[in-house]
Design a protein around this motif. Structure first.
Motif, PDB file in Angstrom:
ATOM      1  N   MET A   1       1.859   1.714  -3.587  1.00 42.94           N
ATOM      2  CA  MET A   1       0.676   2.145  -4.327  1.00 42.94           C
ATOM      3  C   MET A   1       0.419   3.629  -4.145  1.00 42.94           C
ATOM      4  O   MET A   1       0.220   4.368  -5.119  1.00 42.94           O
ATOM      5  CB  MET A   1      -0.550   1.355  -3.866  1.00 42.94           C
ATOM      6  CG  MET A   1      -1.858   1.834  -4.474  1.00 42.94           C
ATOM      7  SD  MET A   1      -3.340   1.181  -3.644  1.00 42.94           S
ATOM      8  CE  MET A   1      -3.313   2.100  -2.095  1.00 42.94           C
ATOM      9  N   ARG A   2       0.396   4.099  -2.884  1.00 42.18           N
ATOM     10  CA  ARG A   2       0.109   5.504  -2.633  1.00 42.18           C
ATOM     11  C   ARG A   2       1.157   6.411  -3.285  1.00 42.18           C
ATOM     12  O   ARG A   2       0.816   7.457  -3.863  1.00 42.18           O
ATOM     13  CB  ARG A   2       0.052   5.772  -1.134  1.00 42.18           C
ATOM     14  CG  ARG A   2      -1.179   5.198  -0.443  1.00 42.18           C
ATOM     15  CD  ARG A   2      -2.435   5.916  -0.888  1.00 42.18           C
ATOM     16  NE  ARG A   2      -3.618   5.462  -0.177  1.00 42.18           N
ATOM     17  CZ  ARG A   2      -4.789   5.209  -0.748  1.00 42.18           C
ATOM     18  NH1 ARG A   2      -4.919   5.363  -2.057  1.00 42.18           N
ATOM     19  NH2 ARG A   2      -5.827   4.830  -0.039  1.00 42.18           N
TER      20      ARG A   2
ATOM     21  N   GLU B   1      -8.368   1.439  -2.577  1.00 46.48           N
ATOM     22  CA  GLU B   1      -7.500   0.264  -2.732  1.00 46.48           C
ATOM     23  C   GLU B   1      -7.449  -0.149  -4.204  1.00 46.48           C
ATOM     24  O   GLU B   1      -8.324   0.214  -5.006  1.00 46.48           O
ATOM     25  CB  GLU B   1      -8.026  -0.922  -1.908  1.00 46.48           C
ATOM     26  CG  GLU B   1      -8.131  -0.681  -0.410  1.00 46.48           C
ATOM     27  CD  GLU B   1      -6.815  -0.845   0.319  1.00 46.48           C
ATOM     28  OE1 GLU B   1      -5.799  -1.142  -0.351  1.00 46.48           O
ATOM     29  OE2 GLU B   1      -6.801  -0.669   1.546  1.00 46.48           O
TER      30      GLU B   1
ATOM     31  N   VAL C   1       1.173  -2.230   5.431  1.00 49.02           N
ATOM     32  CA  VAL C   1       1.353  -1.999   3.995  1.00 49.02           C
ATOM     33  C   VAL C   1       1.240  -3.286   3.187  1.00 49.02           C
ATOM     34  O   VAL C   1       0.945  -3.252   1.994  1.00 49.02           O
ATOM     35  CB  VAL C   1       2.691  -1.294   3.690  1.00 49.02           C
ATOM     36  CG1 VAL C   1       2.730   0.074   4.326  1.00 49.02           C
ATOM     37  CG2 VAL C   1       3.884  -2.137   4.123  1.00 49.02           C
TER      38      VAL C   1
ATOM     39  N   CYS D   1      -6.257  10.715  -3.774  1.00 51.33           N
ATOM     40  CA  CYS D   1      -6.294   9.712  -2.711  1.00 51.33           C
ATOM     41  C   CYS D   1      -6.585  10.413  -1.383  1.00 51.33           C
ATOM     42  O   CYS D   1      -6.418  11.625  -1.259  1.00 51.33           O
ATOM     43  CB  CYS D   1      -4.945   8.986  -2.596  1.00 51.33           C
ATOM     44  SG  CYS D   1      -4.436   8.070  -4.053  1.00 51.33           S
TER      45      CYS D   1
ATOM     46  N   LYS E   1      -3.130   1.080   8.340  1.00 49.06           N
ATOM     47  CA  LYS E   1      -3.094  -0.128   7.519  1.00 49.06           C
ATOM     48  C   LYS E   1      -1.675  -0.675   7.484  1.00 49.06           C
ATOM     49  O   LYS E   1      -0.724   0.090   7.270  1.00 49.06           O
ATOM     50  CB  LYS E   1      -3.543   0.154   6.080  1.00 49.06           C
ATOM     51  CG  LYS E   1      -4.943   0.730   5.943  1.00 49.06           C
ATOM     52  CD  LYS E   1      -5.261   1.041   4.478  1.00 49.06           C
ATOM     53  CE  LYS E   1      -6.665   1.584   4.305  1.00 49.06           C
ATOM     54  NZ  LYS E   1      -6.958   1.908   2.884  1.00 49.06           N
TER      55      LYS E   1
ATOM     56  N   LYS F   1       0.814  -1.213   0.000  1.00 55.30           N
ATOM     57  CA  LYS F   1       0.000   0.000   0.000  1.00 55.30           C
ATOM     58  C   LYS F   1       0.852   1.270   0.000  1.00 55.30           C
ATOM     59  O   LYS F   1       0.424   2.309  -0.524  1.00 55.30           O
ATOM     60  CB  LYS F   1      -0.948  -0.008   1.200  1.00 55.30           C
ATOM     61  CG  LYS F   1      -1.998  -1.105   1.143  1.00 55.30           C
ATOM     62  CD  LYS F   1      -2.874  -1.102   2.386  1.00 55.30           C
ATOM     63  CE  LYS F   1      -3.990  -2.134   2.293  1.00 55.30           C
ATOM     64  NZ  LYS F   1      -3.479  -3.514   2.220  1.00 55.30           N
TER      65      LYS F   1
END
Length: 379
Positions: free
Chosen positions: A106-107, A264, A146, A117, A144, A103
């Motif tokens: 991704m971000r 997501e 990752v 986002c 979260k 994650k």
């Protein structure tokens, strides 16, 4: 003439339904499954039981496969690179899949390509979480891990610095995000082939219960046409920029002030696309098979005005087959999809699809069938 062999890593229900979609095309499947009892292992004829985290097992499994794809995102990135170095097509490839595995990665990528986002950053400890909260609107904050989270696992909503300790116990980096005041959750599902052809399914509304998808409505009711187009274009652009091959699900928040934010990514067939098995000209599973084999993609348009998918979750009523008589007699148009899983409380063991011109009727039929199969509705 020889038809290709698709190697599927992971033996869950997504693999089972992808295999089902390949049968009419004559596509052969080879499965790497954790156990012989896994959902897909019950129906695929060529099954290898082994650990996807072991590179030697993966390499041996890949022998004789024309392409490798997945029903989960957990195969180590370095193993996928090793398969590619061996000359085996991996779709989606490791450079794309890492954005669904991590994650934080991704971000960072979505920020770089200008995708909206929730406010976020990697945090190092509970005090850093408190600092992140103070930089915005304060607590609550979403934390979260990752890697490794799914269906609400690896996700915490914390209201104080004292509650922020648990996510750090796993010993992996933690991503902090603002808790978005959203109107509803949406999903944009797209499929992209190696040569760049791409299709987009209607944007759907996804309703969650306890962090698990419960109901999907296709298309999302009352969604502004301009916002729907923007969501689809965003998903198609993400697929292109990340080099995705196969199915990509982009989970979205629709905010109360009219924005859409990416929550997501999933690079495989997705729960929010199960409606397409009965409600679209070409299902997400059939198009995923076509994409990984670089075949022309099928039409994603809906067959009916409304299609509703409701997940069947396990409860205290294990004999779901006995409920078929009632469900099928009550609704001859009902489509039931079961996964061959043992019934356990809260476990996804199947789903139902209904369709028609009256949304209230379609919703009621789907909810009744899922509830009756689970045993929470008895008449």
């Amino acid at each position: 003439m020889t038809f290709p062999v698709v190697g599927m890593v992971g033996g869950g229900q997504l693999a089972r339904m992808t295999h089902e979609a390949g049968i009419p095309l004559g596509i052969r499947f080879k499965l790497l499954s954790d156990t012989p009892q896994d959902s897909a292992a019950q129906v695929v004829s060529d099954v290898v039981v082994g650990d996807y985290r072991d590179l030697d097992t993966l390499r041996e499994f890949a022998r004789g496969c024309d392409v490798i794809t997945f029903d989960h995102e957990h195969v180590p990135t370095e193993h996928l690179r090793a398969l590619e170095a061996d000359g085996i097509p991996v779709r989606p490839g490791p450079d794309a899949l890492v954005h669904a595995q991590d994650k934080g990665v991704m971000r960072a990528k979505l920020d770089a390509i200008g995708v909206p986002c929730p406010r976020h950053r990697i945090v190092s400890d509970p005090q850093d979480v408190a600092a992140f909260a103070a930089e915005g609107e304060g607590f609550p904050v979403v934390l979260k891990t990752v890697r490794g989270g799914y269906d609400g696992k690896g996700v915490w909503v914390v209201d104080s610095v004292e509650e922020a300790a648990d996510p750090f116990k796993a010993g992996v980096p933690v991503l902090a995000e603002e808790k978005v005041d959203f109107l509803r959750e949406l999903a944009a599902n797209v499929v992209r082939s190696p040569h760049g052809q791409a299709v987009a399914y209607p944007v759907v509304e996804s309703r969650q219960v306890g962090g698990v998808c419960d109901t999907v409505i296709a298309p999302a009711p009352g969604l502004d046409e301009g916002l729907a187009v923007r969501a689809s274009e965003m998903a198609l652009n993400i697929a292109k920029e990340l080099g995705v091959v196969g199915h990509l699900a982009v989970e979205l928040f629709q905010t109360r002030d009219g924005r859409i934010l990416v929550n997501e990514l999933a690079m495989r067939p997705h729960n929010s696309g199960h409606w397409s098995m009965d409600g679209a000209v070409t299902s997400q599973f059939a198009n995923h098979v076509r994409a990984v084999l670089d075949l022309p993609l099928g039409d994603p348009r809906p067959r009916a005005e409304w299609t509703v998918m409701v997940n069947v979750l396990g409860g205290d009523y294990p004999d779901m087959y006995s409920a078929y008589l009632h469900c099928m007699a009550r609704d001859p148009q009902l489509k039931i999809h079961m996964y061959g899983k043992d019934v356990k409380p809260g476990r996804k063991v199947g789903h139902v699809n209904t369709y028609g011109d009256d949304l209230d009727d379609v919703l009621e039929r789907a909810r009744h069938a899922a509830g009756y199969l689970r045993g929470t509705i008895t008449e």
